[in-house]
Motif scaffolding. Structure first.
Motif, PDB file in Angstrom:
ATOM      1  N   MET A  43      -8.664   5.799  -8.487  1.00 40.02           N
ATOM      2  CA  MET A  43      -8.046   6.948  -9.139  1.00 40.02           C
ATOM      3  C   MET A  43      -7.737   7.943  -8.026  1.00 40.02           C
ATOM      4  N   ALA A  44      -6.456   8.148  -7.736  1.00 40.97           N
ATOM      5  CA  ALA A  44      -6.056   8.980  -6.602  1.00 40.97           C
ATOM      6  C   ALA A  44      -5.616  10.361  -7.071  1.00 40.97           C
ATOM      7  N   SER A  45      -6.168  11.379  -6.429  1.00 39.01           N
ATOM      8  CA  SER A  45      -5.781  12.757  -6.729  1.00 39.01           C
ATOM      9  C   SER A  45      -4.795  13.303  -5.702  1.00 39.01           C
ATOM     10  N   ASP A  46      -4.552  12.532  -4.640  1.00 37.22           N
ATOM     11  CA  ASP A  46      -3.576  12.945  -3.636  1.00 37.22           C
ATOM     12  C   ASP A  46      -2.935  11.698  -3.031  1.00 37.22           C
ATOM     13  N   PRO A  47      -1.750  11.836  -2.437  1.00 40.78           N
ATOM     14  CA  PRO A  47      -1.035  10.662  -1.918  1.00 40.78           C
ATOM     15  C   PRO A  47      -1.735   9.998  -0.743  1.00 40.78           C
ATOM     16  N   GLU A  48      -2.562  10.746  -0.016  1.00 42.74           N
ATOM     17  CA  GLU A  48      -3.272  10.149   1.120  1.00 42.74           C
ATOM     18  C   GLU A  48      -4.223   9.050   0.656  1.00 42.74           C
ATOM     19  N   LYS A  49      -4.940   9.312  -0.427  1.00 44.38           N
ATOM     20  CA  LYS A  49      -5.856   8.299  -0.955  1.00 44.38           C
ATOM     21  C   LYS A  49      -5.085   7.078  -1.448  1.00 44.38           C
ATOM     22  N   ALA A  50      -3.959   7.330  -2.091  1.00 46.02           N
ATOM     23  CA  ALA A  50      -3.136   6.226  -2.577  1.00 46.02           C
ATOM     24  C   ALA A  50      -2.600   5.399  -1.417  1.00 46.02           C
ATOM     25  N   ALA A  51      -2.147   6.072  -0.362  1.00 45.29           N
ATOM     26  CA  ALA A  51      -1.601   5.371   0.800  1.00 45.29           C
ATOM     27  C   ALA A  51      -2.681   4.562   1.513  1.00 45.29           C
ATOM     28  N   ALA A  52      -3.887   5.113   1.585  1.00 43.88           N
ATOM     29  CA  ALA A  52      -4.989   4.394   2.224  1.00 43.88           C
ATOM     30  C   ALA A  52      -5.328   3.125   1.449  1.00 43.88           C
ATOM     31  N   PHE A  53      -5.250   3.204   0.127  1.00 38.20           N
ATOM     32  CA  PHE A  53      -5.532   2.016  -0.681  1.00 38.20           C
ATOM     33  C   PHE A  53      -4.454   0.958  -0.476  1.00 38.20           C
ATOM     34  N   LEU A  54      -3.203   1.378  -0.419  1.00 35.46           N
ATOM     35  CA  LEU A  54      -2.111   0.433  -0.164  1.00 35.46           C
ATOM     36  C   LEU A  54      -2.312  -0.275   1.168  1.00 35.46           C
ATOM     37  N   ALA A  55      -2.665   0.492   2.197  1.00 42.50           N
ATOM     38  CA  ALA A  55      -2.871  -0.096   3.519  1.00 42.50           C
ATOM     39  C   ALA A  55      -4.027  -1.088   3.506  1.00 42.50           C
ATOM     40  N   ASP A  56      -5.086  -0.743   2.784  1.00 42.60           N
ATOM     41  CA  ASP A  56      -6.263  -1.613   2.733  1.00 42.60           C
ATOM     42  C   ASP A  56      -5.996  -2.887   1.945  1.00 42.60           C
ATOM     43  N   SER A  57      -5.248  -2.766   0.845  1.00 41.73           N
ATOM     44  CA  SER A  57      -5.004  -3.927  -0.014  1.00 41.73           C
ATOM     45  C   SER A  57      -3.893  -4.816   0.518  1.00 41.73           C
ATOM     46  N   GLY A  58      -2.982  -4.237   1.281  1.00 40.25           N
ATOM     47  CA  GLY A  58      -1.848  -5.000   1.783  1.00 40.25           C
ATOM     48  C   GLY A  58      -0.678  -5.063   0.821  1.00 40.25           C
ATOM     49  N   GLY A  59      -0.877  -4.577  -0.410  1.00 39.78           N
ATOM     50  CA  GLY A  59       0.190  -4.535  -1.399  1.00 39.78           C
ATOM     51  C   GLY A  59       0.565  -5.920  -1.913  1.00 39.78           C
ATOM     52  N   PRO A  60       1.437  -5.988  -2.902  1.00 34.08           N
ATOM     53  CA  PRO A  60       1.983  -4.839  -3.625  1.00 34.08           C
ATOM     54  C   PRO A  60       0.951  -4.209  -4.561  1.00 34.08           C
ATOM     55  N   VAL A  61       1.170  -2.934  -4.880  1.00 37.34           N
ATOM     56  CA  VAL A  61       0.273  -2.244  -5.794  1.00 37.34           C
ATOM     57  C   VAL A  61       1.049  -1.736  -7.001  1.00 37.34           C
ATOM     58  N   VAL A  62       0.297  -1.423  -8.038  1.00 39.10           N
ATOM     59  CA  VAL A  62       0.826  -0.810  -9.252  1.00 39.10           C
ATOM     60  C   VAL A  62       0.310   0.620  -9.310  1.00 39.10           C
ATOM     61  N   MET A  63       1.173   1.557  -9.704  1.00 34.86           N
ATOM     62  CA  MET A  63       0.768   2.951  -9.857  1.00 34.86           C
ATOM     63  C   MET A  63       1.036   3.388 -11.293  1.00 34.86           C
ATOM     64  N   LYS A  64       0.060   4.113 -11.875  1.00 34.35           N
ATOM     65  CA  LYS A  64       0.184   4.548 -13.265  1.00 34.35           C
ATOM     66  C   LYS A  64      -0.281   5.992 -13.397  1.00 34.35           C
ATOM     67  N   VAL A  65       0.452   6.758 -14.189  1.00 35.66           N
ATOM     68  CA  VAL A  65       0.011   8.111 -14.477  1.00 35.66           C
ATOM     69  C   VAL A  65      -1.234   8.053 -15.360  1.00 35.66           C
ATOM     70  N   VAL A  66      -2.161   8.966 -15.114  1.00 26.44           N
ATOM     71  CA  VAL A  66      -3.340   9.116 -15.966  1.00 26.44           C
ATOM     72  C   VAL A  66      -3.289  10.523 -16.541  1.00 26.44           C
ATOM     73  N   SER A  67      -3.045  10.602 -17.847  1.00 23.93           N
ATOM     74  CA  SER A  67      -2.901  11.899 -18.507  1.00 23.93           C
ATOM     75  C   SER A  67      -3.358  11.797 -19.951  1.00 23.93           C
ATOM     76  N   PRO A  68      -4.168  12.745 -20.417  1.00 25.37           N
ATOM     77  CA  PRO A  68      -4.557  12.752 -21.833  1.00 25.37           C
ATOM     78  C   PRO A  68      -3.385  13.030 -22.761  1.00 25.37           C
ATOM     79  N   LYS A  69      -2.245  13.436 -22.191  1.00 22.50           N
ATOM     80  CA  LYS A  69      -1.040  13.699 -22.984  1.00 22.50           C
ATOM     81  C   LYS A  69      -0.152  12.462 -23.111  1.00 22.50           C
ATOM     82  N   VAL A  70      -0.491  11.398 -22.378  1.00 24.77           N
ATOM     83  CA  VAL A  70       0.391  10.229 -22.299  1.00 24.77           C
ATOM     84  C   VAL A  70      -0.373   8.981 -22.730  1.00 24.77           C
ATOM     85  N   ILE A  71      -0.165   8.589 -23.986  1.00 26.98           N
ATOM     86  CA  ILE A  71      -0.773   7.349 -24.470  1.00 26.98           C
ATOM     87  C   ILE A  71       0.100   6.159 -24.094  1.00 26.98           C
ATOM     88  N   HIS A  72       1.406   6.281 -24.362  1.00 27.51           N
ATOM     89  CA  HIS A  72       2.346   5.197 -24.071  1.00 27.51           C
ATOM     90  C   HIS A  72       3.081   5.535 -22.770  1.00 27.51           C
TER      91      HIS A  72
END
Length: 230
Positions: A43-72
């Protein structure tokens, strides 16, 4: 496999009651505790954490919004798949994080395989009823599914698989790799126990897709709706 919720799991459900459903990262924590496989992710709160995960995993990755306002999430273009480079990742992170109510962005490794749906509804007469079928974005087109009242064991789960019209796809149709049927059966049985454990609080549970391959069955997306009077 546990059937009694621990304190952490109860806390997840209690803090989700006010919004009526459980956010995807928390839903997956609950499913993981129940013995189901979830994608490796953060769960990334900033792009640096997301980028570090991409680098570690080697990609491809999936990104999803997490919001209590967004069910679908699809209604908000809240899911991005196939991300392999940092420039795209950062661009999509900022877009997703700007969606109403966003509390973070879920970044996960991409699961590959055949897409199924594994779900449960809490019938007011019969209690939890488990559904298994071919899923993903084509679930409403193929309508290839079967249901049983929970809890169910592995033999009942095996019988459900035999009822699916497209079952040959799981068995290596036309030279394609076959799915590990035993892992799939195990996932269905464990999910059934999970639904039974949540019988007093849930309205519906959806894993769509459940992505199965020759060596895994992964809950790639998950949503738990709670009863309105809880």
């Amino acid at each position: 496999m546990q059937t009694v919720l621990n304190e952490t799991e109860r806390n997840i459900l209690e803090r989700s009651v006010s919004q009526g459903w459980v956010l995807e990262p928390d839903s997956k924590k609950l499913l993981s505790s129940a013995g189901l496989t979830i994608p490796r992710g953060i769960m990334a709160s900033d792009p640096e954490k997301a980028a570090a995960f991409l680098a570690d995993s080697g990609g491809p990755v999936v990104m999803k919004v997490v919001s209590p306002k967004v069910i679908h999430k699809s209604e908000f273009q809240g899911v991005v798949t196939g991300i392999t480079d940092e420039e795209t990742l950062r661009k999509e992170f900022y877009r997703l994080h700007a969606i109403e109510g966003a509390v973070g962005v879920l970044v996960e490794e991409t699961a590959v395989g055949i897409e199924l749906i594994l779900g449960a509804v809490n019938d007011y007469q019969f209690g939890p009823v488990v559904l298994l079928g071919f899923g993903g974005t084509s679930v409403e087109i193929y309508r290839d599914s079967t249901m049983r009242m929970a809890p169910i064991g592995e033999e009942t789960a095996r019988g459900m698989l035999k009822e699916l019209k497209a079952r040959p796809l799981l068995e290596g149709f036309r030279g394609a790799p076959s799915v590990d049927i035993e892992l799939l059966i195990q996932a269905v049985a464990r999910f059934s126990e999970f639904a039974t454990a949540l019988e007093d609080i849930f309205e519906s549970i959806d894993i769509n897709p459940l992505i199965c391959s020759s060596d895994s069955c992964t809950a790639a997306d998950a949503r738990i709706l709670l009863q309105s009077d809880k």
